[in-house]
Design an enzyme around this catalytic site. Structure first.
Site, PDB file in Angstrom:
ATOM      1  N   CYS A 125     108.737  15.239  66.584  1.00  0.00           N
ATOM      2  CA  CYS A 125     109.872  15.856  65.897  1.00  0.00           C
ATOM      3  C   CYS A 125     109.939  17.358  66.188  1.00  0.00           C
ATOM      4  CB  CYS A 125     109.787  15.550  64.401  1.00  0.00           C
ATOM      5  SG  CYS A 125     111.296  15.925  63.499  1.00  0.00           S
ATOM      6  N   HIS A 183     110.098   9.367  65.028  1.00  0.00           N
ATOM      7  CA  HIS A 183     108.901   9.291  64.185  1.00  0.00           C
ATOM      8  C   HIS A 183     108.153   7.987  64.438  1.00  0.00           C
ATOM      9  CE1 HIS A 183     109.321  12.823  61.502  1.00  0.00           C
ATOM     10  NE2 HIS A 183     110.564  12.750  61.951  1.00  0.00           N
ATOM     11  N   GLU A 224     105.331   7.156  63.451  1.00  0.00           N
ATOM     12  CA  GLU A 224     104.599   6.723  62.254  1.00  0.00           C
ATOM     13  C   GLU A 224     105.503   5.985  61.283  1.00  0.00           C
ATOM     14  OE1 GLU A 224     106.884  10.016  60.608  1.00  0.00           O
ATOM     15  OE2 GLU A 224     105.942   9.644  62.543  1.00  0.00           O
TER      16      GLU A 224
END
Length: 379
Positions: free
Chosen positions: A269, A353, A355
């Site tokens: 990011c 992202h 995750e």
């Protein structure tokens, strides 16, 4: 009895609804997120600092809130805009209703407005500054004035505002529904020492690094390269975060040093944008950004499509990539750059992202690639 609330955009558009949070006034950049679930993770993501989040899915709050789902210690979004707040939060894990959660952290929220209309405005005109007023005294003129006064996120360095004040160790891996939050792992289970820059890091990123054997030293955003090198890390991680990456010169300069030293570097990011800037590329402010958990991204190396979680209003400009960077991923929504890899150094980054939290896990193998680079560098 519910109190009234209103949302006023800088173009003069007014939405009237009911308050679902604290009384007060909140100003920020209004963005929309298309995720169907994960509202608590979204609210507590530091990347939403100075932003008012509109959730396009109509029913928000169904599952209440729980401390296990927080991505940081507090709500970072400036305010919340939703269509409907269910009367009942049904979830055996729930500790607090969404409304009570907002009130406990003094966050303003508004419901019962036409979020489809609001989203169309933001898509057609771009992200706008806005102001939510909630309580007994609703002043449209004041709200409009405050929305127009907000300077916007371009040129705003927020990473140093949301970062940790002091360095700390993180050794906790991912939690499970059956087992809850795990105990910190022993150093013997964590062979790789990684320094993680906290520009607004989400907890689930740290957990996924620990799952792969990383003993993390999390440092403040303005930590110098010299101080990091003194820790003798095996790799450096550049986290997500809010605001414009261009003013983060402290992070850009530090990253240049790590690249010169040949340390493995992984950015997510804002960290992706920092790596791009440190390598000679430029960044741009997007019209309305990417915020959601269903964004298709093409992996150019493997020629496959991943569904990813996204949350960013700035992007690295592919047209400005120098010869030392190659594009690895692109968005299938708008063609914007999603991933880069240095051609001469063990450094790479991803705009989305991997995750998730909330979102799919298609991009999780990017964490494994970071470990591969660390192993190669240490060999």
């Amino acid at each position: 009895m519910s109190k009234s609330a209103l949302l006023v955009l800088e173009d003069g558009t007014v939405f009237r609804g009911v308050s679902i949070g604290a009384d007060g006034i909140s100003v920020g950049e209004v963005v929309f997120n298309t995720s169907m679930t994960g509202y608590q993770e979204i609210l507590t993501d530091p990347s939403y600092s100075q932003q008012i989040v509109t959730l396009t899915y109509p029913h928000i709050g169904n599952t209440g809130t729980t401390s296990e789902d927080e991505e940081s210690s507090s709500i970072h979004a400036q305010g919340l805009v939703i269509r409907d707040l269910p009367l009942i939060a049904s979830n055996f894990r729930s500790e607090q209703s969404l409304s009570d959660y907002l009130k406990s952290q003094n966050i303003v929220g508004i419901a019962d407005i036409d979020t489809r209309k609001l989203t169309r405005i933001l898509r057609e005109k771009g992200a706008q500054n806005g102001c939510i007023v909630a309580g007994n005294n609703l002043d449209e003129a004041l709200a409009l004035a405050k929305a127009k006064e907000f300077p916007g996120l371009k040129g705003m360095d927020l990473a140093k505002e949301v970062t940790t004040k002091e360095a700390y160790q993180w050794k906790q891996g991912s939690w499970t529904l059956e087992g809850g939050l795990p105990e910190a792992k022993d150093d013997s289970e964590l062979p790789y020492h990684v320094v993680a820059y906290d520009f607004g890091a989400k907890r689930n990123i740290l957990r996924m690094l620990v799952d792969r054997g990383c003993r993390l030293t999390v440092v403040p955003a303005e930590t110098s390269a010299e101080d990091v090198l003194a820790l003798n890390p095996d790799g450096v991680f550049l986290s997500n975060g809010p605001g414009d990456p261009a003013p983060c010169t402290y992070a850009i300069e530090a990253t240049k040093v790590f690249l010169e030293k040949g340390l493995p570097v992984f950015g997510i990011c804002l960290g992706h944008q920092i790596l791009a800037l440190a390598s000679g590329a430029k960044t741009v402010k997007m019209k309305f950004g990417h915020h959601g958990a269903n964004h298709p991204v093409k992996d150019l190396d493997r020629n496959v499509v991943m569904i990813t979680s996204q949350n960013h209003g700035f992007a690295a400009d592919e047209a400005t990539l120098p010869d030392n960077l190659r594009a690895t991923h692109v968005s299938l929504f708008d063609g914007s750059l999603q991933g880069i890899h240095r051609t001469d150094k063990p450094a790479f980054s991803f705009q989305g992202h991997p995750e998730a939290s909330p979102g799919p896990h298609d991009a999780a193998p990017l964490f494994d690639h970071f470990i591969e680079l660390i192993k190669q560098h240490s060999a």
